[in-house]
Motif scaffolding. Structure first.
Motif, PDB file in Angstrom:
ATOM      1  N   MET A   1      -9.922 -21.835   3.779  1.00 38.48           N
ATOM      2  CA  MET A   1      -9.182 -20.803   2.866  1.00 38.48           C
ATOM      3  C   MET A   1      -9.731 -19.494   2.862  1.00 38.48           C
ATOM      4  N   ALA A   2      -8.781 -18.513   2.823  1.00 39.69           N
ATOM      5  CA  ALA A   2      -8.930 -17.190   3.104  1.00 39.69           C
ATOM      6  C   ALA A   2      -8.191 -16.185   2.017  1.00 39.69           C
ATOM      7  N   VAL A   3      -8.733 -15.247   1.420  1.00 40.29           N
ATOM      8  CA  VAL A   3      -7.891 -14.493   0.456  1.00 40.29           C
ATOM      9  C   VAL A   3      -7.727 -13.167   1.019  1.00 40.29           C
ATOM     10  N   ILE A   4      -6.452 -12.822   1.003  1.00 40.11           N
ATOM     11  CA  ILE A   4      -5.653 -11.756   2.010  1.00 40.11           C
ATOM     12  C   ILE A   4      -5.349 -10.622   1.001  1.00 40.11           C
ATOM     13  N   ALA A   5      -5.611  -9.302   1.118  1.00 40.91           N
ATOM     14  CA  ALA A   5      -5.138  -8.236   0.322  1.00 40.91           C
ATOM     15  C   ALA A   5      -4.199  -7.454   1.081  1.00 40.91           C
ATOM     16  N   LEU A   6      -3.110  -7.035   0.644  1.00 43.10           N
ATOM     17  CA  LEU A   6      -2.039  -6.052   1.095  1.00 43.10           C
ATOM     18  C   LEU A   6      -2.076  -4.810   0.091  1.00 43.10           C
ATOM     19  N   TRP A   7      -1.910  -3.746   0.656  1.00 41.06           N
ATOM     20  CA  TRP A   7      -1.646  -2.362   0.160  1.00 41.06           C
ATOM     21  C   TRP A   7      -0.200  -1.909   0.476  1.00 41.06           C
ATOM     22  N   LEU A   8       0.619  -1.825  -0.677  1.00 37.27           N
ATOM     23  CA  LEU A   8       2.056  -1.831  -0.757  1.00 37.27           C
ATOM     24  C   LEU A   8       2.481  -0.488  -1.068  1.00 37.27           C
ATOM     25  N   GLU A   9       3.472   0.154  -0.416  1.00 37.06           N
ATOM     26  CA  GLU A   9       4.287   1.435  -0.821  1.00 37.06           C
ATOM     27  C   GLU A   9       5.697   0.812  -1.088  1.00 37.06           C
ATOM     28  N   PHE A  10       6.181   1.422  -2.141  1.00 42.24           N
ATOM     29  CA  PHE A  10       7.560   1.067  -2.146  1.00 42.24           C
ATOM     30  C   PHE A  10       8.360   2.425  -3.145  1.00 42.24           C
TER      31      PHE A  10
ATOM     32  N   ALA B   1       5.312   3.244  -5.857  1.00 41.09           N
ATOM     33  CA  ALA B   1       3.894   3.171  -5.517  1.00 41.09           C
ATOM     34  C   ALA B   1       3.750   3.388  -4.129  1.00 41.09           C
ATOM     35  N   ARG B   2       2.582   4.100  -4.015  1.00 40.49           N
ATOM     36  CA  ARG B   2       1.851   4.396  -2.618  1.00 40.49           C
ATOM     37  C   ARG B   2       0.442   3.455  -2.252  1.00 40.49           C
ATOM     38  N   GLY B   3       0.104   2.891  -3.338  1.00 37.83           N
ATOM     39  CA  GLY B   3      -1.028   1.949  -3.334  1.00 37.83           C
ATOM     40  C   GLY B   3      -1.216   0.664  -4.122  1.00 37.83           C
ATOM     41  N   MET B   4      -0.212   0.119  -4.285  1.00 36.10           N
ATOM     42  CA  MET B   4      -0.023  -1.083  -5.127  1.00 36.10           C
ATOM     43  C   MET B   4      -0.830  -2.227  -4.297  1.00 36.10           C
ATOM     44  N   VAL B   5      -1.789  -3.062  -4.904  1.00 36.39           N
ATOM     45  CA  VAL B   5      -2.563  -3.869  -4.246  1.00 36.39           C
ATOM     46  C   VAL B   5      -2.149  -5.390  -4.648  1.00 36.39           C
ATOM     47  N   VAL B   6      -1.946  -6.095  -3.652  1.00 39.77           N
ATOM     48  CA  VAL B   6      -1.769  -7.511  -3.957  1.00 39.77           C
ATOM     49  C   VAL B   6      -2.724  -8.540  -3.276  1.00 39.77           C
ATOM     50  N   HIS B   7      -2.863  -9.608  -3.632  1.00 42.02           N
ATOM     51  CA  HIS B   7      -3.448 -10.664  -2.921  1.00 42.02           C
ATOM     52  C   HIS B   7      -2.871 -11.887  -2.919  1.00 42.02           C
ATOM     53  N   PHE B   8      -3.084 -13.081  -1.876  1.00 41.93           N
ATOM     54  CA  PHE B   8      -2.868 -14.230  -1.941  1.00 41.93           C
ATOM     55  C   PHE B   8      -3.604 -15.087  -1.095  1.00 41.93           C
TER      56      PHE B   8
ATOM     57  N   GLY C   1     -10.237   0.508 -11.983  1.00 44.84           N
ATOM     58  CA  GLY C   1      -9.583   1.706 -11.925  1.00 44.84           C
ATOM     59  C   GLY C   1      -8.520   1.988 -11.509  1.00 44.84           C
ATOM     60  N   LYS C   2      -7.498   2.934 -11.957  1.00 47.26           N
ATOM     61  CA  LYS C   2      -6.181   3.192 -11.276  1.00 47.26           C
ATOM     62  C   LYS C   2      -6.049   4.646 -11.492  1.00 47.26           C
ATOM     63  N   TRP C   3      -5.067   5.145 -10.512  1.00 45.76           N
ATOM     64  CA  TRP C   3      -4.787   6.444 -10.416  1.00 45.76           C
ATOM     65  C   TRP C   3      -3.254   6.699 -10.287  1.00 45.76           C
ATOM     66  N   TYR C   4      -2.678   7.151 -11.624  1.00 49.31           N
ATOM     67  CA  TYR C   4      -1.112   7.229 -11.365  1.00 49.31           C
ATOM     68  C   TYR C   4      -0.821   8.691 -11.248  1.00 49.31           C
ATOM     69  N   ARG C   5       0.270   9.215 -10.634  1.00 50.16           N
ATOM     70  CA  ARG C   5       0.689  10.440 -10.340  1.00 50.16           C
ATOM     71  C   ARG C   5       2.143  10.597 -11.054  1.00 50.16           C
ATOM     72  N   TYR C   6       2.445  11.245 -11.965  1.00 48.60           N
ATOM     73  CA  TYR C   6       3.619  11.831 -12.383  1.00 48.60           C
ATOM     74  C   TYR C   6       4.344  13.078 -11.928  1.00 48.60           C
TER      75      TYR C   6
ATOM     76  N   CYS D   1       4.326   7.278 -10.049  1.00 46.81           N
ATOM     77  CA  CYS D   1       3.857   6.436  -8.920  1.00 46.81           C
ATOM     78  C   CYS D   1       2.537   6.023  -8.962  1.00 46.81           C
ATOM     79  N   LEU D   2       2.311   4.995  -8.683  1.00 44.64           N
ATOM     80  CA  LEU D   2       0.760   4.280  -8.540  1.00 44.64           C
ATOM     81  C   LEU D   2       0.221   4.744  -7.249  1.00 44.64           C
ATOM     82  N   GLN D   3      -0.649   5.401  -7.380  1.00 48.29           N
ATOM     83  CA  GLN D   3      -1.181   6.294  -6.060  1.00 48.29           C
ATOM     84  C   GLN D   3      -2.386   5.092  -5.552  1.00 48.29           C
ATOM     85  N   GLN D   4      -3.041   4.648  -6.362  1.00 42.14           N
ATOM     86  CA  GLN D   4      -4.330   3.940  -5.596  1.00 42.14           C
ATOM     87  C   GLN D   4      -4.915   3.127  -6.975  1.00 42.14           C
ATOM     88  N   VAL D   5      -5.530   1.916  -6.466  1.00 42.24           N
ATOM     89  CA  VAL D   5      -6.300   0.992  -7.301  1.00 42.24           C
ATOM     90  C   VAL D   5      -7.671   0.903  -6.706  1.00 42.24           C
ATOM     91  N   TYR D   6      -8.596   0.945  -7.580  1.00 42.31           N
ATOM     92  CA  TYR D   6     -10.021   1.033  -7.223  1.00 42.31           C
ATOM     93  C   TYR D   6     -10.729  -0.159  -7.404  1.00 42.31           C
TER      94      TYR D   6
END
Length: 255
Positions: free
Chosen positions: A1-10, A57-64, A107-112, A238-243
């Motif tokens: 088993m492995a956990v993979i994280a993706l950083w998405l821009e949309f 988003a510039r930095g939405m983080v997801v995992h699977f 933490g998260k960083w949003y930019r408006y 826009c969601l810029q970054q997740v910490y």
């Protein structure tokens, strides 16, 4: 088993938000379809949070989680080949088995973005709120200080918010002038539904002379949604970054 994280821009303009909805396509749907096609079976993706319709988003983080890991480059290029042009995987990483895109976030960083100009710009207005009236930016900076710290943000949540608590911590609110744009950078521990957009709307009303400087403190203390408040349009957010803690971004040695 492995956990993979993706950083998405949309570009969220064409979607009903991150989460599956019955009234249109979601970002989650397109990402899970692309991963499922690549991996040869259904893949469930967990995100760092939900974004509303029209939010970017510039930095939405997801995992699977996968039983058999592919080369990381496959998740980058293979998934991007299967995604539409307005969604992209920008980064891939194998992370700790304990990592969770939502619950591990600290933490998260949003930019408006507000586009301040007398005439609309077709190239700018898709990613910013076009505001034609002058704003007192110094007054907005003063009012923004009252958001900093841990407060009850009950007055700054949208309808349908399912959060168990409305207590949130805001670490900073900065106004950045960039040509015809003013960006409001908001960093904090977490956010309620529509919270940043309501914060921005309140600051804009103060800057436009429609609210008193003390209204941020008043709304926070009263904890009641003010029907006269302005909810800034989704397209400017826009969601810029997740910490995350650094140790969770590295796989365990036994993985």
């Amino acid at each position: 088993m492995a956990v993979i994280a993706l950083w998405l821009e949309f570009d969220g303009g064409a979607y009903v938000g991150w989460q599956y909805q019955t009234n249109g396509q979601s970002i989650q749907q397109r990402v899970e379809e692309a991963l499922g096609d690549l991996c040869g079976g259904p893949v469930t993706v967990y995100s760092s949070g939900r974004t509303d319709a029209g939010v970017h988003a510039r930095g939405m983080v997801v995992h699977f989680v996968v039983d058999h890991i592919l080369p990381l480059a496959a998740y980058l290029h293979g998934v991007n080949q299967r995604l539409p042009a307005d969604i992209a995987v920008r980064r891939v990483r194998k992370v700790a088995d304990r990592f969770h895109a939502r619950f591990s976030a600290i933490g998260k960083w949003y930019r408006y973005s507000i586009y301040l100009a007398p005439v609309r710009s077709p190239l700018c207005q898709r990613f910013g709120w076009h505001f034609t009236k002058p704003l007192d930016l110094e007054l907005m900076r003063l009012a923004a200080r009252d958001f900093i710290g841990e407060h009850d943000f009950a007055a700054f949540r949208g309808s349908g918010c399912s959060a168990k608590t409305t207590i949130r911590r805001i670490d900073s609110v900065e106004l950045v002038e960039d040509g015809d744009f003013v960006h409001l950078d908001v960093r904090g521990s977490g956010f309620l539904r529509h919270m940043v957009r309501m914060m921005v709307g309140t600051l804009v009303q103060i800057g436009a002379g429609k609210r008193a400087l003390s209204d941020v403190r008043r709304l926070l203390s009263q904890g009641v949604v003010d029907e006269t408040r302005l909810n800034a349009p989704a397209k400017g957010l826009c969601l810029q970054q997740v910490y995350y803690p650094d140790y969770l971004l590295e796989p365990e040695e036994s993985s």
